[in-house]
Write an enzyme that holds these catalytic residues in place. Sequence first.
Site, PDB file in Angstrom:
ATOM      1  N   ASP A 151       3.278   0.858  75.659  1.00 10.87           N
ATOM      2  CA  ASP A 151       3.313   2.221  75.122  1.00 10.87           C
ATOM      3  C   ASP A 151       1.917   2.829  75.130  1.00 10.87           C
ATOM      4  OD1 ASP A 151       4.244   4.500  73.706  1.00 10.87           O
ATOM      5  OD2 ASP A 151       3.620   3.611  71.812  1.00 10.87           O
ATOM      6  N   ASP A 162      11.696   7.687  72.580  1.00 12.94           N
ATOM      7  CA  ASP A 162      10.411   7.879  73.254  1.00 12.94           C
ATOM      8  C   ASP A 162      10.394   6.849  74.372  1.00 12.94           C
ATOM      9  OD1 ASP A 162       7.668   7.240  73.936  1.00 12.94           O
ATOM     10  OD2 ASP A 162       7.016   8.372  72.182  1.00 12.94           O
ATOM     11  N   ASP A 193       4.921  13.759  74.618  1.00  8.38           N
ATOM     12  CA  ASP A 193       4.145  12.927  73.681  1.00  8.38           C
ATOM     13  C   ASP A 193       3.240  11.978  74.448  1.00  8.38           C
ATOM     14  OD1 ASP A 193       3.182  11.606  71.479  1.00  8.38           O
ATOM     15  OD2 ASP A 193       4.983  10.408  71.129  1.00  8.38           O
ATOM     16  N   GLU A 236      12.708   8.336  65.084  1.00  6.16           N
ATOM     17  CA  GLU A 236      12.191   7.774  66.345  1.00  6.16           C
ATOM     18  C   GLU A 236      12.027   6.264  66.227  1.00  6.16           C
ATOM     19  OE1 GLU A 236       8.362   9.392  67.412  1.00  6.16           O
ATOM     20  OE2 GLU A 236       8.296   8.333  69.328  1.00  6.16           O
ATOM     21  N   TRP A 285       8.713   9.348  62.357  1.00  8.88           N
ATOM     22  CA  TRP A 285       8.264   8.105  62.985  1.00  8.88           C
ATOM     23  C   TRP A 285       7.248   7.450  62.051  1.00  8.88           C
ATOM     24  CZ3 TRP A 285       3.229   6.622  64.480  1.00  8.88           C
ATOM     25  CH2 TRP A 285       3.178   5.320  64.993  1.00  8.88           C
ATOM     26  N   HIS A 307       8.682   3.478  74.194  1.00  6.04           N
ATOM     27  CA  HIS A 307       8.988   2.587  73.077  1.00  6.04           C
ATOM     28  C   HIS A 307      10.038   1.521  73.358  1.00  6.04           C
ATOM     29  CE1 HIS A 307       7.266   5.509  69.839  1.00  6.04           C
ATOM     30  NE2 HIS A 307       6.433   5.275  70.830  1.00  6.04           N
ATOM     31  N   LYS A 311      10.879   2.333  67.764  1.00  3.23           N
ATOM     32  CA  LYS A 311       9.770   1.761  68.535  1.00  3.23           C
ATOM     33  C   LYS A 311       9.929   0.252  68.613  1.00  3.23           C
ATOM     34  CE  LYS A 311       4.805   2.182  69.111  1.00  3.23           C
ATOM     35  NZ  LYS A 311       3.666   3.052  68.908  1.00  3.23           N
ATOM     36  N   ASP A 326       0.936   5.724  76.326  1.00  7.38           N
ATOM     37  CA  ASP A 326       0.887   7.173  76.168  1.00  7.38           C
ATOM     38  C   ASP A 326       0.034   7.866  77.225  1.00  7.38           C
ATOM     39  OD1 ASP A 326       2.493   7.686  73.605  1.00  7.38           O
ATOM     40  OD2 ASP A 326       1.100   6.142  72.950  1.00  7.38           O
ATOM     41  N   HIS A 370      11.052  11.903  73.358  1.00  6.93           N
ATOM     42  CA  HIS A 370       9.615  12.024  73.541  1.00  6.93           C
ATOM     43  C   HIS A 370       9.361  11.573  74.969  1.00  6.93           C
ATOM     44  CE1 HIS A 370       7.629  12.134  69.293  1.00  6.93           C
ATOM     45  NE2 HIS A 370       8.185  13.269  69.635  1.00  6.93           N
TER      46      HIS A 370
HETATM   47  C1  RNT Z   1       3.993   6.745  68.303  1.00  6.00           C
HETATM   48  C2  RNT Z   1       5.093   7.733  68.464  1.00  6.00           C
HETATM   49  C3  RNT Z   1       4.883   9.058  67.797  1.00  6.00           C
HETATM   50  C4  RNT Z   1       3.494   9.608  67.963  1.00  6.00           C
HETATM   51  C5  RNT Z   1       3.311  11.024  67.510  1.00  6.00           C
HETATM   52  C6  RNT Z   1       1.881  11.372  67.352  1.00  6.00           C
HETATM   53  O1  RNT Z   1       4.153   5.624  69.050  1.00  6.00           O
HETATM   54  O2  RNT Z   1       5.360   7.923  69.823  1.00  6.00           O
HETATM   55  O3  RNT Z   1       5.828   9.949  68.247  1.00  6.00           O
HETATM   56  O4  RNT Z   1       3.070   9.517  69.285  1.00  6.00           O
HETATM   57  O5  RNT Z   1       4.035  11.258  66.377  1.00  6.00           O
HETATM   58 ZN    ZN Z   2       6.737   9.430  70.304  1.00  6.08          ZN
END
Ligand code: RNT
Ligand code: ZN
Length: 416
Positions: free
Chosen positions: A291, A256, A323, A222, A181, A259, A224, A293, A283
């Site tokens: 996003d 993810d 994640d 990955e 990523w 994303h 985004k 998290d 993720h």
């Molecule tokens: C970032 C991605 C990625 C990170 C990690 C730390 O938006 O989700 O996966 O969160 O690699």
């Molecule tokens: Zn991620």
Amino acid sequence: MTGYEAAKEKYKALGVDVEKAMETLKNVPVSLHCWQLDDVIGFDNDGGLTGGIQTTGNYPGRAKTPEQLMTDMEEAMKLMPGTAKLNIHASYAIFEPGEFADRNALEPKHFAKWVEFAKKHHMGIDFNPTFFSHEKVKNGLTLSSPDEETRKFWIDHGKACIRISEYFAKETGMPCVMNIWTGDGFKDVPADRMGPRMRYKDSIEQILSEPYDKNLVKPCVESKVFGIGVESYTVGSAEFTLSFAALHDGCMPLMDNGHYHPMEYVSDKIPAMLCFYPEFALHITRGVRWDSDHVLILDDETKEMAKEIVRNDAFDRVYMALDYFDASINRISALATGFRSWQKALLMALCTPNEMLKELQDTNQMSKLMVMNEAVKMLPIGEIWEEYCRREGVADDLHFFDEIEKYENEVLKKRI
Ligand code: RNT
Ligand code: ZN
């Protein structure tokens, strides 16, 4: 009759074997990310987190050394039922005093202590090259940079990480998922959207040209939609990574669920992907409006994602990794709560009469399907969860926090 036994009977009447559900669940590996415990900082830099992601909050007790991080992770794992796989980033390299290796020169030996940790806990290891929090991120770009020296540095980092991933797989006896990523992108409207993507494509191809055993290392890319400071354009978009993975044998896509646009659901993407990809990675996180998290909780989308994996019998095709990172609350509580939430979602999915519900759909009994779906929500899943925690030797939800408070008082509060 105990509460558990009564609950078991209720499920049995619907054709659900809860014993089998618990047996399956406890053996399914879920990748546990170390970065919740130190706000995604790592040990190879002192510049803090930069590059499209951000933690917020300054709750005391952040793990600042490898020893602290490992002890905190062990503490969290005591509170988690099921099977965890260790997930680390390249920025978590552990150097001997006075030693340092830049990202392009990392070697397996810099991760030997993590292998030791994983072996101690019978865990496999997943790995992530770290394309952020580093001075060589040039104008927000790494693998897609027009500056050839910069791009080479990051390609070399990716290659080093392939070698380290293979080392992890050999040492632990479990394949290592290596996730690429980058936060590469632009804050404002770019003049060239394709150029960076062509360079990104070439860079990942170069990384993957490093020789490795495809049964041991499972690379993935990955996507985004946007990141902080890169709101207008992201190089590794959904179409880019999906197409890359589709056309490069052995490379998986990683989705993810933070994303995508907020009205796009990864739960609906999972079955679409299962129609085409032999394997892919996830993720699992919780985006709140974006996003962000946030720590995973047992919300509807989390449950729906688990359902799609379970009812399509896809445990051996979907690599599940957590994640999320919240620096505003106790980090051990955060890590364990998220892991437990995913376990709960999977347990619920495994205890759903999926065959019966599918039959209702296929015979167009949609009114009854709605009624039964609502009925399933009220089944005594809490009893099964408590029994599962009991069998796995971890605290139930009501006693879970006692442990954390104790550790906070005895260990975290003493950290400076
Ligand atoms: C970032 C991605 C990625 C990170 C990690 C730390 O938006 O989700 O996966 O969160 O690699
Ligand atoms: Zn991620």
